[in-house]
Design an enzyme around this catalytic site. Structure first.
Site, PDB file in Angstrom:
ATOM      1  NE  ARG A   1      -8.703 -49.606  20.148  1.00 32.26           N
ATOM      2  CZ  ARG A   1      -9.773 -49.209  20.128  1.00 32.26           C
ATOM      3  NH1 ARG A   1     -11.132 -50.079  20.561  1.00 32.26           N
ATOM      4  NH2 ARG A   1     -10.217 -47.913  19.988  1.00 32.26           N
TER       5      ARG A   1
ATOM      6  CB  CYS B   1     -12.389 -50.345  12.407  1.00 29.28           C
ATOM      7  SG  CYS B   1     -12.860 -49.220  13.827  1.00 29.28           S
TER       8      CYS B   1
HETATM    9  C1  UGA Z   1     -11.950 -46.881   9.620  1.00 28.97           C
HETATM   10  C2  UGA Z   1     -12.883 -46.301   8.413  1.00 28.97           C
HETATM   11  O1  UGA Z   1     -12.040 -45.479   7.575  1.00 28.97           O
HETATM   12  C3  UGA Z   1     -14.038 -45.268   8.942  1.00 28.97           C
HETATM   13  O2  UGA Z   1     -14.712 -44.954   7.814  1.00 28.97           O
HETATM   14  C4  UGA Z   1     -14.600 -46.217   9.852  1.00 28.97           C
HETATM   15  O3  UGA Z   1     -15.841 -45.403  10.592  1.00 28.97           O
HETATM   16  C5  UGA Z   1     -13.969 -46.788  11.003  1.00 28.97           C
HETATM   17  O4  UGA Z   1     -12.942 -47.633  10.390  1.00 28.97           O
HETATM   18  C6  UGA Z   1     -14.618 -47.562  11.926  1.00 28.97           C
HETATM   19  O5  UGA Z   1     -15.388 -48.657  11.320  1.00 28.97           O
HETATM   20  O6  UGA Z   1     -15.057 -47.255  12.946  1.00 28.97           O
HETATM   21  P1  UGA Z   1     -10.028 -45.969  11.130  1.00 28.97           P
HETATM   22  O7  UGA Z   1     -10.034 -47.328  11.645  1.00 28.97           O
HETATM   23  O8  UGA Z   1      -9.969 -44.956  12.171  1.00 28.97           O
HETATM   24  O9  UGA Z   1     -11.444 -45.859  10.267  1.00 28.97           O
HETATM   25  O10 UGA Z   1      -8.846 -45.545  10.402  1.00 28.97           O
HETATM   26  P2  UGA Z   1      -8.469 -45.458   8.856  1.00 28.97           P
HETATM   27  O11 UGA Z   1      -8.054 -43.855   8.578  1.00 28.97           O
HETATM   28  O12 UGA Z   1      -9.471 -45.949   8.037  1.00 28.97           O
HETATM   29  O13 UGA Z   1      -7.220 -46.204   8.526  1.00 28.97           O
HETATM   30  C7  UGA Z   1      -6.981 -47.505   8.846  1.00 28.97           C
HETATM   31  C8  UGA Z   1      -5.735 -48.214   8.612  1.00 28.97           C
HETATM   32  O14 UGA Z   1      -5.526 -48.131   7.165  1.00 28.97           O
HETATM   33  C9  UGA Z   1      -4.674 -47.268   9.276  1.00 28.97           C
HETATM   34  O15 UGA Z   1      -3.525 -48.348   9.798  1.00 28.97           O
HETATM   35  C10 UGA Z   1      -3.874 -46.494   8.167  1.00 28.97           C
HETATM   36  O16 UGA Z   1      -2.624 -46.563   8.252  1.00 28.97           O
HETATM   37  C11 UGA Z   1      -4.323 -47.669   6.961  1.00 28.97           C
HETATM   38  N1  UGA Z   1      -4.355 -47.066   5.718  1.00 28.97           N
HETATM   39  C12 UGA Z   1      -5.290 -46.279   5.256  1.00 28.97           C
HETATM   40  C13 UGA Z   1      -3.433 -47.441   4.534  1.00 28.97           C
HETATM   41  O17 UGA Z   1      -2.563 -48.281   5.054  1.00 28.97           O
HETATM   42  N2  UGA Z   1      -3.270 -46.993   3.602  1.00 28.97           N
HETATM   43  C14 UGA Z   1      -4.264 -46.052   3.135  1.00 28.97           C
HETATM   44  O18 UGA Z   1      -4.310 -45.467   1.885  1.00 28.97           O
HETATM   45  C15 UGA Z   1      -5.192 -45.569   4.110  1.00 28.97           C
END
Ligand code: UGA
Length: 441
Positions: free
Chosen positions: A334, A267
């Site tokens: 991904r 995403c």
């Molecule tokens: C993200 C959004 O958080 C959701 O709200 C949204 O619905 C989704 O995309 C989507 O568009 O379908 P997701 O991709 O499942 O969700 O994962 P996240 O938990 O948001 O993490 C994304 C990335 O950011 C991961 O690689 C995680 O490790 C990284 N991250 C997250 C950080 O590096 N630091 C943080 O503080 C939080």
């Protein structure tokens, strides 16, 4: 209500099972016969905590079924959710051809008036294009059913998808008539009544934009704190404490301020690109988003710099990479920063050994050139350095002694800041974190 969900990926399957839980009659459709067969046998085709149970509940109550036959899928549908993929195109925009194909197919197979709802993440004004396609196709086929388009973005996170869907922060939908707004009110009535949720009712382009703006903003937060982590390393501050101090301001908050190897997944990378692409298409240079992307890639570069600082040449060195999934709680690879890093290391001539608690099967399929280790011990054995690339809870328990006793050189790059630097340093390790250089000194 009779609901059809087209596309049973992360968003589609979890949404379908949730709609069934709220009492609706739901059919999940996909053109991938192997996925349908697995779900008809009662098994989700990907790993997501709590999903098998939620699906089983719907199937047992005879409210959730799956089919690969479009006629059967749409036989009774009043509301059809489009949950197909919108993968990135080389130019940065998303590939909307699957969404368009659904529009045409729905006109062909509709048996009554229905509302077609975009749940896939799409750029603003996709709804207008979809309406155009539907109108043309309806004219061509001579169908008289009313088919309107609405937008109902999804905000679930992988790994917490069931929890996020059953207990969301908000529900957003954009519609263009009272009829379609009332249909979506009915879909969400059981959830809203139960949780007293904020509901944002708006027009279609606004709802579409809320989704892109939300994901781009969250990615910006992550890149912001990652940039701050670079400053922390240079001035001798600790980014975790900086983030904590910032987060106590209620206007800022604590979440999504974890510095590390950067964001990945299906995403954020795609949506930041797509939002920047949309901005440039409508004549606005959203340079901030370019920086967000640059900073994200820069975190990987920073890890390579630390490794090269210790090992000089990476060629011929064995590097253990702990974690392959783009974040804990999923087997999804991904745009995983861990996988990108493993590939950067392999490109630099290193012999890479990747461990992951759940994603090794996918890794073997998608990245067969990368070495694998079935256990953490195997990954560490005689490696010249280790990088913690995904913050799986099981890695937190790795002791400094485990690293010291197994590695050939005691070099640990904790790219997700999961360990206690003082303990690591006390054990004599060459330990590096992201933005915590003050402690290390
Ligand atoms: C993200 C959004 O958080 C959701 O709200 C949204 O619905 C989704 O995309 C989507 O568009 O379908 P997701 O991709 O499942 O969700 O994962 P996240 O938990 O948001 O993490 C994304 C990335 O950011 C991961 O690689 C995680 O490790 C990284 N991250 C997250 C950080 O590096 N630091 C943080 O503080 C939080």
């Amino acid at each position: 209500m009779h609901i059809t969900v087209i596309g049973v990926g992360h968003v589609g399957l979890v949404s379908a099972a949730a709609f069934a839980k709220w009492g609706h009659q739901v059919v999940g459709y996909d053109d991938d016969a192997s996925k349908i067969a697995r779900m008809q046998a009662g098994e989700a085709w990907f790993y997501e905590p709590g999903l098998d149970e939620l699906m089983a509940e719907g199937v047992e109550a005879a409210r959730l079924s799956f089919t690969g036959d479009p006629d059967e899928a749409l036989a009774e549908a009043e509301v059809v959710f489009v949950c197909v993929g919108t993968p990135p195109l080389p130019g940065g925009g998303p590939n909307l051809s699957y969404v368009e194909a659904v529009g045409r197919s729905v006109v062909e197979h509709a048996r009554r008036d229905l509302l077609l709802v975009e749940k896939s993440t799409v750029p603003a004004n996709t709804g207008k294009r979809l309406e155009q396609v539907i109108d043309r196709e309806a004219e061509r086929l001579g169908t008289a059913h009313r088919i309107e388009v609405a937008s109902n973005p999804e905000f679930l996170k992988e790994g917490a998808a069931v929890q996020d869907t059953l207990h969301p922060d908000r529900v957003v939908y954009g519609t263009s008539s009272d009829w379609s707004r009332d249909l979506l009110r009915q879909v969400y009535a059981p959830l809203v009544a139960e949780d007293e949720l904020p509901v944002v009712e708006t027009d279609v382009p606004t709802a579409e934009l809320i989704k892109h703006a939300s994901n781009a903003f969250l990615a910006t937060r992550i890149s912001f704190i990652n940039a701050v982590s670079q400053i922390c390393d240079r001035v001798g501050a600790d980014v975790r404490v900086v983030a904590e101090g910032m987060g106590h301001d209620v206007r800022i908050g604590h979440r999504f301020l974890q510095a590390g190897l950067g964001y990945g997944g299906s995403c954020f990378p795609k949506d930041v690109d797509a939002f920047a692409h949309l901005a440039s298409q409508v004549g606005y240079d959203f340079g901030l988003l370019d920086e967000v992307r640059e900073i994200n890639v820069g975190q990987r570069r920073a890890v390579l710099d630390k490794l090269e600082g210790e090992l000089w040449h990476l060629s011929g060195k064995t590097i253990a990479v702990l974690g392959a999934a783009f974040k804990p709680g999923t087997d999804d690879l991904r745009e995983s920063p861990a996988v990108h890093l493993a590939n950067d290391l392999a490109d630099a001539g290193a012999d890479v050994r990747v461990h992951d608690p759940v994603a090794l099967g996918n890794l073997a399929e998608e990245q067969p050139h990368l070495g694998q280790a079935m256990t953490v011990e195997e990954a560490l054995a005689d490696a010249h350095a280790v990088v913690v690339a995904t913050d799986w809870p099981e890695y937190v328990d790795i002791t400094p002694e485990m690293y010291r006793d197994r590695l050939a050189y005691p070099i640990v790059i904790d790219a997700r800041n999961i360990h206690d630097p003082e303990k690591m340093l006390a054990a004599g390790l060459h330990y590096y974190a992201m933005g915590r250089q003050s402690i290390i000194r």
